[in-house]
Write an enzyme that holds these catalytic residues in place. Structure first.
Site, PDB file in Angstrom:
ATOM      1  N   THR A 298       0.817  -1.228   0.000  1.00 40.83           N
ATOM      2  CA  THR A 298       0.000   0.000   0.000  1.00 40.83           C
ATOM      3  C   THR A 298       0.842   1.265   0.000  1.00 40.83           C
ATOM      4  O   THR A 298       0.475   2.264  -0.623  1.00 40.83           O
ATOM      5  CB  THR A 298      -0.913  -0.002   1.247  1.00 40.83           C
ATOM      6  OG1 THR A 298      -1.814  -1.094   1.132  1.00 40.83           O
ATOM      7  CG2 THR A 298      -1.714   1.272   1.378  1.00 40.83           C
TER       8      THR A 298
ATOM      9  N   ASP B  20       1.479  -6.680  -4.477  1.00 41.12           N
ATOM     10  CA  ASP B  20       0.621  -6.621  -3.296  1.00 41.12           C
ATOM     11  C   ASP B  20       1.089  -7.802  -2.462  1.00 41.12           C
ATOM     12  O   ASP B  20       1.167  -8.931  -2.959  1.00 41.12           O
ATOM     13  CB  ASP B  20      -0.846  -6.800  -3.748  1.00 41.12           C
ATOM     14  CG  ASP B  20      -1.824  -6.685  -2.585  1.00 41.12           C
ATOM     15  OD1 ASP B  20      -1.623  -7.372  -1.567  1.00 41.12           O
ATOM     16  OD2 ASP B  20      -2.785  -5.916  -2.708  1.00 41.12           O
ATOM     17  N   SER B  21       1.398  -7.577  -1.194  1.00 43.45           N
ATOM     18  CA  SER B  21       2.053  -8.650  -0.431  1.00 43.45           C
ATOM     19  C   SER B  21       1.144  -9.842  -0.193  1.00 43.45           C
ATOM     20  O   SER B  21       1.611 -10.889   0.248  1.00 43.45           O
ATOM     21  CB  SER B  21       2.607  -8.124   0.890  1.00 43.45           C
ATOM     22  OG  SER B  21       1.593  -8.019   1.855  1.00 43.45           O
ATOM     23  N   SER B  22      -0.143  -9.712  -0.504  1.00 37.60           N
ATOM     24  CA  SER B  22      -0.972 -10.916  -0.388  1.00 37.60           C
ATOM     25  C   SER B  22      -0.594 -11.926  -1.476  1.00 37.60           C
ATOM     26  O   SER B  22      -0.976 -13.094  -1.403  1.00 37.60           O
ATOM     27  CB  SER B  22      -2.463 -10.578  -0.411  1.00 37.60           C
ATOM     28  OG  SER B  22      -2.742  -9.707  -1.451  1.00 37.60           O
TER      29      SER B  22
ATOM     30  N   THR C  76       1.361  -4.657   4.160  1.00 35.27           N
ATOM     31  CA  THR C  76       1.128  -5.078   5.545  1.00 35.27           C
ATOM     32  C   THR C  76       0.559  -6.495   5.658  1.00 35.27           C
ATOM     33  O   THR C  76       0.741  -7.148   6.678  1.00 35.27           O
ATOM     34  CB  THR C  76       0.156  -4.110   6.255  1.00 35.27           C
ATOM     35  OG1 THR C  76      -1.082  -4.093   5.541  1.00 35.27           O
ATOM     36  CG2 THR C  76       0.723  -2.714   6.350  1.00 35.27           C
ATOM     37  N   ASP C  77      -0.129  -6.950   4.587  1.00 40.72           N
ATOM     38  CA  ASP C  77      -0.863  -8.217   4.719  1.00 40.72           C
ATOM     39  C   ASP C  77       0.043  -9.384   5.104  1.00 40.72           C
ATOM     40  O   ASP C  77      -0.330 -10.214   5.927  1.00 40.72           O
ATOM     41  CB  ASP C  77      -1.622  -8.537   3.424  1.00 40.72           C
ATOM     42  CG  ASP C  77      -2.816  -7.616   3.235  1.00 40.72           C
ATOM     43  OD1 ASP C  77      -3.227  -6.954   4.207  1.00 40.72           O
ATOM     44  OD2 ASP C  77      -3.353  -7.552   2.110  1.00 40.72           O
TER      45      ASP C  77
ATOM     46  N   CYS D 272      -5.844 -19.217  20.097  1.00 37.65           N
ATOM     47  CA  CYS D 272      -5.646 -18.024  20.940  1.00 37.65           C
ATOM     48  C   CYS D 272      -4.344 -17.337  20.552  1.00 37.65           C
ATOM     49  O   CYS D 272      -3.344 -17.992  20.285  1.00 37.65           O
ATOM     50  CB  CYS D 272      -5.554 -18.410  22.416  1.00 37.65           C
ATOM     51  SG  CYS D 272      -6.953 -19.352  23.010  1.00 37.65           S
TER      52      CYS D 272
HETATM   53  N1  ASP Z   1      -2.773  -5.604   0.316  1.00 34.72           N
HETATM   54  C1  ASP Z   1      -1.725  -4.702   0.734  1.00 34.72           C
HETATM   55  C2  ASP Z   1      -0.425  -5.453   0.747  1.00 34.72           C
HETATM   56  O1  ASP Z   1      -0.237  -6.234   1.621  1.00 34.72           O
HETATM   57  C3  ASP Z   1      -2.061  -4.156   2.072  1.00 34.72           C
HETATM   58  C4  ASP Z   1      -1.031  -3.197   2.639  1.00 34.72           C
HETATM   59  O2  ASP Z   1       0.044  -3.007   2.160  1.00 34.72           O
HETATM   60  O3  ASP Z   1      -1.357  -2.582   3.662  1.00 34.72           O
HETATM   61  O4  ASP Z   1       0.401  -5.272  -0.109  1.00 34.72           O
END
Ligand code: ASP
Length: 339
Positions: free
Chosen positions: A15, A60-62, A92-93, A276
């Site tokens: 992102t 996109d890290s996903s 972030t993913d 958990c």
């Molecule tokens: N889908 C994005 C990624 O992981 C989300 C992010 O960067 O916050 O590349």
């Protein structure tokens, strides 16, 4: 903090550098020029000198796979001697998976690697991109940090202890079972007694197989096909089983225990984690869990799912057998200091 140091920023996508498209945000090149437009001269004067190296394929890290972890580690290795510290810009993913994997591939370390990104793209109103980047650049100059960290939302976290816990919050990362390593308030705080000691960097970058580690998520009423799919797949080398509470499986399920026993007898490492997020695994606390001790399931203690997944990929790719893998979850051998 020391602004005479030179930092390399590796931009992988995410992102932080994305732009809008008809289909939603997509990764975009040219991050260095764009970020320099957002940093005024006064700020640049106070930052360390930095250069941005853009990966050939921004993602996109996903979409990240274990081979991508090795690509980032290889770039770090190639540039290790020329720079004083490193920042990795990442989505972030799956940031926590990459940070954990880097921590296992580079251990020990003699310089910091700070992984960051943002929840709102650079240039969009209220973006957290510049704050996260500038905080990371400052931490990358530290003379006290010799590890892979995630710096995000004014927190500095151990890379292999962090998880993305919130979908939309700016402080999306936390480390459920480990203290924060630092905090950015008016002053920058670094908690020295928690930090890893430095030593000459050692890189161990294996050729990852993208599919050798599988997940078995237990749920009420789980059926034989769901249990057997990860345990019986031909390419499986290790399985993370997500059980309940302190590590309790439904041992009355007619398929589960025999299928686990069969997989373990074929050399597959099975690591038990909990649904958990906070707390430890104690496989002997209930008789349901004690069965797992008897058949050789490895209790994953308080490690995060992301770190366990990266660690199992690393250990299996390095050729460790069940005993070595078990040791990797109970000793600091593979870089994770506690679990
Ligand atoms: N889908 C994005 C990624 O992981 C989300 C992010 O960067 O916050 O590349």
């Amino acid at each position: 903090m020391n602004n005479t140091k030179r930092i390399l920023v590796i931009y992988t996508g995410g992102t932080i550098g994305m732009v809008p498209s008809d289909q939603g945000y997509v990764p975009a090149p040219g991050f260095e020029a764009r970020v320099r437009k957002h940093l005024n001269d006064d700020i640049v004067q106070q930052l360390p000198e930095f250069e941005v190296l853009e990966m050939d394929q921004l993602i996109d890290s996903s979409n990240a796979v274990p081979a991508d972890w090795a690509r980032v580690a290889t770039l770090l290795q190639q540039h290790w001697q020329q720079y004083d510290g490193f920042v990795v810009l990442h989505g972030t993913d799956t940031m926590a998976y990459t940070a954990a994997a880097l921590s296992f591939m580079i251990t020990p370390m003699d310089k910091p690697v700070i992984v960051t990104g943002s929840q709102i793209p650079l240039g969009v109103i209220r973006s957290d991109a510049v704050d996260n980047l500038t905080n990371s650049l400052l931490f990358a100059t530290s003379n006290e940090l010799f590890e892979v960290c995630i710096c995000f939302g004014n927190r500095l976290l151990r890379g292999n202890r962090a998880s993305k816990l919130k979908t939309t919050a700016l402080d999306t990362f936390d480390s459920p079972n480990f203290e924060h390593l630092g905090k950015m308030q008016i002053d920058v705080e670094l908690y020295g007694d928690l930090l890893l000691r430095g030593d000459k960097a050692d890189f161990c970058i294996p050729e990852f197989s993208n599919s050798s580690v599988k997940l078995l998520m237990l749920y009420p009423g789980i059926t034989a096909d769901m249990i057997e799919a990860p345990l019986k797949a031909a390419d499986t080398r290790a399985v993370i089983m997500i059980s309940y509470g302190v590590g309790n499986p439904p041992d009355a399920n007619p398929t589960l225990i025999p299928a686990l026993e069969d997989a373990i007898s074929r050399g597959i490492a099975v690591v038990n984690l909990s649904h958990c997020l906070w707390g430890d695994i104690e496989q002997g606390a209930y008789s349901t869990g004690a069965t797992l001790n008897r058949i050789g399931v490895i209790g994953g203690r308080d490690i995060t799912l992301e770190a366990a997944f990266a660690k199992l990929h690393w250990l299996t790719s390095m050729g460790f057998d069940q005993n070595g893998i078990s040791a990797g979850f109970t000793t600091p051998k593979a870089g994770e200091i506690k679990a």
